[in-house]
Design an enzyme around this catalytic site. Structure first.
Site, PDB file in Angstrom:
ATOM      1  NE  ARG A   2      -5.456 -12.556 -37.319  1.00 55.26           N
ATOM      2  CZ  ARG A   2      -6.139 -11.410 -37.335  1.00 55.26           C
ATOM      3  NH1 ARG A   2      -7.248 -11.269 -36.623  1.00 55.26           N
ATOM      4  NH2 ARG A   2      -5.738 -10.387 -38.073  1.00 55.26           N
TER       5      ARG A   2
ATOM      6  CG  HIS B 192      -4.526  -5.961 -35.200  1.00 53.54           C
ATOM      7  ND1 HIS B 192      -5.129  -7.178 -35.434  1.00 53.54           N
ATOM      8  CD2 HIS B 192      -5.542  -5.093 -34.980  1.00 53.54           C
ATOM      9  CE1 HIS B 192      -6.456  -7.052 -35.348  1.00 53.54           C
ATOM     10  NE2 HIS B 192      -6.726  -5.787 -35.075  1.00 53.54           N
TER      11      HIS B 192
ATOM     12  CD  GLU C 186     -10.383  -5.569 -40.040  1.00 56.71           C
ATOM     13  OE1 GLU C 186     -10.563  -4.374 -39.781  1.00 56.71           O
ATOM     14  OE2 GLU C 186     -11.149  -6.460 -39.685  1.00 56.71           O
TER      15      GLU C 186
ATOM     16  CG  ASN D 286     -10.364  -9.856 -39.998  1.00 58.15           C
ATOM     17  OD1 ASN D 286      -9.971 -11.024 -40.024  1.00 58.15           O
ATOM     18  ND2 ASN D 286      -9.692  -8.890 -39.396  1.00 58.15           N
TER      19      ASN D 286
ATOM     20  CE1 TYR E 271     -15.983  -8.916 -35.817  1.00 61.54           C
ATOM     21  CE2 TYR E 271     -14.655  -8.097 -37.635  1.00 61.54           C
ATOM     22  CZ  TYR E 271     -14.749  -8.651 -36.375  1.00 61.54           C
ATOM     23  OH  TYR E 271     -13.606  -8.940 -35.669  1.00 61.54           O
TER      24      TYR E 271
ATOM     25  CD  GLU F 179     -10.275  -9.445 -36.502  1.00 57.99           C
ATOM     26  OE1 GLU F 179     -11.249  -8.659 -36.497  1.00 57.99           O
ATOM     27  OE2 GLU F 179      -9.102  -9.049 -36.426  1.00 57.99           O
TER      28      GLU F 179
END
Ligand code: GBH
Length: 522
Positions: free
Chosen positions: A112, A157, A202, A345, A347, A416
């Site tokens: 990606r 992005h 995002e 995504n 985290y 991600e």
């Protein structure tokens, strides 16, 4: 009084029972060899991800125009922690063949990347196309193809052309037209090879940090208004480009197109408190629902809760209209279903409790609208970047939250996931993080019925980490930023990921992790 023999009897039963529980607990996790009992299906997409500004470098080479990150960081060199920028980064513009080699060594089949808008259209507009930029991406995709690596390409992005930021960036609805022009160029030039597109990365982080705050350039700090204009017009920009592809390109090119959203998971600070549970739900709706509901819910549009909160606060604050714009019915319809997959995504997780006001909040602001105090759990380790604490179960819970809210029709693709540290090749923390987060994903797939089609590790190699500069490292590969070659060296986590991809399961014993990094209680 019970007789001693009876006590002994009960004790034996208890011991047996707890042993049973113990082995059962371990068993559902792994078998005796440390292998996860669950496996990833054969068609599961494993990949790695990067983004143009974070790795490409060559910021002004061969006719590339300036993006907001180029312009802002040159003007404000002290903005990043280490006063660095992405001028050279990992130099992938020149070293993309090395990148393909190391991706191949991992055994993953998907890469990606994002396109640099101003490498293709230096002014942001399609009246002038930079041929060198076209050649670069063309060669890059052709090399990937030769290596049997499938590109997954993000159009935006965060590196907006400066020329468009000067017009207000995503707060200006006209920028949607220019985004559509750019997308048309990209589909026309590369759509024969690229079959999986994401429009944007995002929207939430971009709008809340670049327009609503100061964590990302251009530090607009329009906390209560710009933040929602950006969200609104990015959503519309996404939908416009989805339909452009769907109508004009999909019939011939036969690819897929979606969007990538992001979310921290939100745990109530005290799960026994109703108001904390409500705060966690409100946070998720105001940050993820704001973007996901218009696209993935049955009824479309912003979540009712979000609409009501912002409308009411705006009115009380004396605004003549809501700070969150309204979609027309046509726009609601255009957004609904406008993504072939749920790019996610993820985290970390934060803990939530309600609050009317905090010292750092502005009025008006998205924080004040949300009314949730966001804290880090004191027991969850923070191995690198201050915002990222290690809490694997949050991943499974988030996948379930998405599934509960939006169903299983559209597959989730984790675009991600990863963790940062401060560098080094023996990155046990990262090995542990990937093992545990991916295991939570396996549980979500096998025990909870979440529809998850793919997973991309963030990130292939150490990169420019926005405001953190090069201080924190997310890479599976170490990059020697001092060397002219920007030498890439695999870390332990690269070997571990290769093993997961090869065997389609997690082997917790593959790399012996010192107990200090294991975080066994998480
Ligand atoms: C992703 O975003 C990005 O897509 C990627 O480019 C990036 O390199 C990667 O993560 C790792 O950082 O939200 O106010 O607490 C993550 C975005 C933005 C999340 C800044 C944490 C900290 C400020 N990150 N944010 S705040």
């Amino acid at each position: 009084m019970q007789s001693p023999s009876r006590v002994a009897h009960i004790a034996v039963i208890l011991v047996c029972f707890s042993l049973l529980c113990l082995t059962r607990g371990v068993n559902t996790l792994v078998n005796g060899n440390g292998l996860s009992n669950y496996t990833f299906p054969d068609n599961f997409m494993f990949g790695v991800a990067t983004a143009a500004y974070q790795v490409e470098g060559a910021w002004n080479e061969d006719g590339k125009g300036e993006s907001i990150w180029d312009t802002y960081l040159h003007k404000h060199p002290n903005y990043t922690l280490d006063h660095s920028n992405g001028d050279v980064a990992a130099d992938s513009y020149h070293k993309y063949k090395q990148d393909i080699t190391i991706i191949k060594s991992l055994g993953v089949k998907y890469y990606r990347i994002s396109l640099s808008w101003t490498r293709l259209l230096p002014n942001g507009t399609d009246n002038y196309i930079n041929k060198a930029g076209v050649r670069y991406y063309r060669r890059f995709f052709e090399e990937m193809l030769k290596a049997k690596i499938t590109p997954v390409v993000t159009l935006f992005h965060w590196d907006l052309p400066t020329a468009l930021m000067d017009l207000g960036g995503w707060t200006n609805p006209k920028v949607i037209d220019y985004f559509e022009d750019y997308a048309r160029i990209a589909f026309t030039l590369f759509g024969d090879i690229v079959k999986t597109w994401t429009t944007m990365n995002e929207l939430h982080q971009h709008c809340f940090n670049s327009y609503g705050g100061d964590y990302f350039v251009p530090v607009l700090q329009s906390h209560g208004i710009g933040v929602y204009l950006c969200s609104h017009y990015m959503l519309l920009g996404h939908a416009r480009v989805y339909h452009l592809y769907d109508k004009e390109f999909r019939p011939k090119q036969k690819g897929k197109i979606g969007v990538t959203l992001d979310a921290f998971y939100a745990e109530p600070k005290d799960s026994n408190k109703k108001e904390d549970r409500e705060a966690a739900e409100r946070y998720l709706q105001m940050r993820l629902g704001l973007f996901a509901h218009p696209i993935y819910s049955e009824e479309g549009d912003y979540p009712k809760m979000v609409r009501e909160i912002i409308d009411k606060k705006s009115e009380r604050q004396g605004y003549p209209r809501s700070r969150l714009p309204y979609f027309t019915p046509k726009e609601v319809a255009m957004l609904r279903g406008s993504s072939d997959f749920f790019g996610l995504n993820h985290y970390t997780t934060y803990i939530m409790s309600p609050s009317e006001m905090e010292p750092t909040w502005k009025i008006p602001s998205a924080d004040h609208d949300t009314g949730v105090k966001i804290e880090q759990h004191p027991d969850w380790p923070i191995p690198g970047a201050g915002w990222l604490s290690f809490y694997p179960p949050g991943f499974r819970k988030l996948l379930n939250w998405i599934t509960k809210n939006y169903g299983t029709k559209v597959p989730i693709v984790v675009t991600e996931n990863g963790v940062s540290d401060f560098g080094g090749l023996t990155d046990y923390v990262r090995v542990s993080y990937y093992n545990k987060y991916m295991y939570q994903m396996l549980l979500a797939m096998h025990e909870d019925g979440c529809n998850i089609a793919g997973y991309f590790a963030w990130t292939l190699m150490d990169d420019f980490e926005w405001g953190d500069g090069y201080k924190v490292k997310f890479g599976l590969f170490h990059v020697d930023f001092e060397s002219p070659d920007k030498t890439r060296t695999p870390k332990l986590s690269a070997l571990n990921y290769r093993e997961i991809v090869r065997t389609r399961r997690i082997n917790f014993n593959f790399i012996k992790i010192p107990s200090y990094y294991k975080y066994d209680d998480l």
